[in-house]
Design an enzyme around this catalytic site. Sequence first.
Site, mmCIF file in Angstrom:
data_model
loop_
_atom_site.group_PDB
_atom_site.id
_atom_site.type_symbol
_atom_site.label_atom_id
_atom_site.label_comp_id
_atom_site.label_asym_id
_atom_site.label_seq_id
_atom_site.Cartn_x
_atom_site.Cartn_y
_atom_site.Cartn_z
ATOM 1 N N CYS A 1 1.668 -6.024 -8.518
ATOM 2 C CA CYS A 1 0.681 -5.196 -9.212
ATOM 3 C C CYS A 1 1.217 -4.760 -10.572
ATOM 4 C CB CYS A 1 0.356 -3.972 -8.366
ATOM 5 S SG CYS A 1 -0.998 -3.008 -9.055
ATOM 6 N N CYS B 1 0.751 3.283 -8.933
ATOM 7 C CA CYS B 1 0.201 4.446 -8.216
ATOM 8 C C CYS B 1 1.260 4.974 -7.245
ATOM 9 C CB CYS B 1 -1.061 4.061 -7.454
ATOM 10 S SG CYS B 1 -2.278 3.225 -8.485
ATOM 11 N N CYS C 1 0.807 4.405 -3.366
ATOM 12 C CA CYS C 1 0.360 3.076 -2.926
ATOM 13 C C CYS C 1 0.929 2.693 -1.554
ATOM 14 C CB CYS C 1 0.762 2.016 -3.944
ATOM 15 S SG CYS C 1 0.156 0.387 -3.486
HETATM 16 C C1 LIG Z 1 -3.784 -1.232 -2.022
HETATM 17 S S1 LIG Z 1 -5.123 -1.232 -3.112
HETATM 18 C C2 LIG Z 1 -5.164 -2.914 -3.690
HETATM 19 C C3 LIG Z 1 -6.268 -3.219 -4.658
HETATM 20 C C4 LIG Z 1 -6.107 -2.704 -6.079
HETATM 21 N N1 LIG Z 1 -4.805 -2.808 -6.581
HETATM 22 C C5 LIG Z 1 -6.637 -1.285 -6.190
HETATM 23 O O1 LIG Z 1 -5.851 -0.359 -6.378
HETATM 24 O O2 LIG Z 1 -7.841 -1.129 -6.075
HETATM 25 C C6 LIG Z 1 -6.549 -1.174 -2.033
HETATM 26 C C7 LIG Z 1 -7.176 0.216 -1.914
HETATM 27 O O3 LIG Z 1 -6.277 1.057 -1.202
HETATM 28 C C8 LIG Z 1 -6.268 2.330 -1.802
HETATM 29 N N2 LIG Z 1 -5.007 3.004 -1.470
HETATM 30 C C9 LIG Z 1 -3.784 2.720 -1.938
HETATM 31 N N3 LIG Z 1 -2.863 3.540 -1.412
HETATM 32 C C10 LIG Z 1 -3.513 4.378 -0.578
HETATM 33 C C11 LIG Z 1 -3.112 5.457 0.257
HETATM 34 N N4 LIG Z 1 -1.863 5.838 0.350
HETATM 35 N N5 LIG Z 1 -4.069 6.080 0.989
HETATM 36 C C12 LIG Z 1 -5.367 5.694 0.921
HETATM 37 N N6 LIG Z 1 -5.795 4.678 0.155
HETATM 38 C C13 LIG Z 1 -4.896 4.030 -0.592
HETATM 39 C C14 LIG Z 1 -6.409 1.997 -3.287
HETATM 40 O O4 LIG Z 1 -6.817 3.091 -4.061
HETATM 41 C C15 LIG Z 1 -7.436 0.897 -3.232
HETATM 42 O O5 LIG Z 1 -8.743 1.420 -3.278
HETATM 43 S S1 SF4 Z 2 -3.084 1.184 -5.320
HETATM 44 FE FE1 SF4 Z 2 -1.213 -0.047 -5.295
HETATM 45 S S2 SF4 Z 2 -1.934 -2.100 -5.556
HETATM 46 FE FE2 SF4 Z 2 -3.618 -0.790 -6.208
HETATM 47 S S3 SF4 Z 2 -3.343 -0.450 -8.411
HETATM 48 FE FE3 SF4 Z 2 -2.256 1.165 -7.410
HETATM 49 S S4 SF4 Z 2 -0.151 0.389 -7.243
HETATM 50 FE FE4 SF4 Z 2 -1.454 -1.343 -7.592
#
Ligand SMILES: C[S@@+](CC[C@H](N)C(=O)[O-])C[C@H]1O[C@@H](n2cnc3c(N)ncnc32)[C@H](O)[C@@H]1O
Ligand code: SF4
Length: 354
Positions: A76, A80, A83
């Site tokens: 990525c 975040c 994440c």
């Molecule tokens: C892992 S991300 C991958 C896709 C993309 N990078 C994004 O951020 O949309 C998929 C979804 O999981 C959410 N997400 C990530 N970490 C999370 C957490 N700790 N608790 C709940 N949702 C989470 C993100 O905001 C996103 O909507």
């Molecule tokens: S939630 Fe994780 S995978 Fe999605 S944009 Fe943020 S760092 Fe990248």
Amino acid sequence: MQLSSVVTSPKLLLQLCISTVQCFLSSVFSKVRYWTTGACKGTSSALSPVDNKLDQKEIQNATIPTSVNYHFTRKCNYKCGFCFHTAKTSFVLPLEEAKRGLKLLKESGMEKINFSGGEPFLHDKGEFLGKLVQFCKQDLQLPSVSIVSNGSMIKEKWFQKYGDYLDILAVSCDSFDEETNQLIGRAQGRKSHLDCLYKIRNWCQQYKVAFKINSVINTFNVDEDMVESITQLAPCRWKVFQCLLIDGENAGEKALREAERFIISDQQFQEFLDRHSSVSCLVPESNEKMRNSYLILDEYMRFLDCREGRKDPSKSILDVGVKDAICFSGFDEKMFFKRGGKYLWSKADMKLEW
Ligand SMILES: C[S@@+](CC[C@H](N)C(=O)[O-])C[C@H]1O[C@@H](n2cnc3c(N)ncnc32)[C@H](O)[C@@H]1O
Ligand code: SF4
């Protein structure tokens, strides 16, 4: 044998009654067994997936993968802090292998595929993703093809080439205050995350793709009022997640993120939901609803079981097939329905008013 001869013979009539009752009882018992233990040994909380070999009958009764989330990359461009799907490997399957796996899923009953990551538009500048989206709609004829993205890498050219094959695009946005997005890490350098969000919303309208927003509620945004911004953007669905901890991803020793400082209580989450109760497209997902209600495939096409608070992988569907692997997914089908996992997910059935 004629029905009349059965009716005139009391012995045969008795046998017929007994076998009907036996048949009825066996169907009731098999249903009770399904709902109390799960169809596969791997989905039973009483039995360890490792200790139990699957017999043929159990494999036949396995969960149908109606809706699948394929996280084909972990890489990525954002950072975040909360994440829960981190860059633990940089592996991505070759395109033809990924297509083979998707075909196996379709043959096992998949109706909806969601591509996620990592950032799905990063690998091969979105071409890998585009080819999979096109394959799923054109070749596999799936009713619903969707993507979850941070939105930062999407170009209009992608919509021109692949927009026809995509039903839903979800863009994640946790705040309508640029500074808060920076603090969370939902940004690349000083580039505006919100500019990307508004641009993509307009492209979705132009290229007839349903637009969705995902927000993770955490300590940085829990007091924000997003009603006005969400109403203005008018997504078809606004998924609101309570920030979740997963051991080995964003919590614990081997994790690449430490998300404890982002965690909010159930009460704080409820207060956020109450403040936004006027938003009709809001779909809330507490930690409880979220944990086991997704069928998640990782970059090797292994189902990830989150029941123990971490992501335990099954064998790859490419090696053992879908039915065998899915028994170790920990998927809670009842919770999937309870969280509204099955909805109007094909753009052909939606009245896109734009
Ligand atoms: C892992 S991300 C991958 C896709 C993309 N990078 C994004 O951020 O949309 C998929 C979804 O999981 C959410 N997400 C990530 N970490 C999370 C957490 N700790 N608790 C709940 N949702 C989470 C993100 O905001 C996103 O909507
Ligand atoms: S939630 Fe994780 S995978 Fe999605 S944009 Fe943020 S760092 Fe990248």
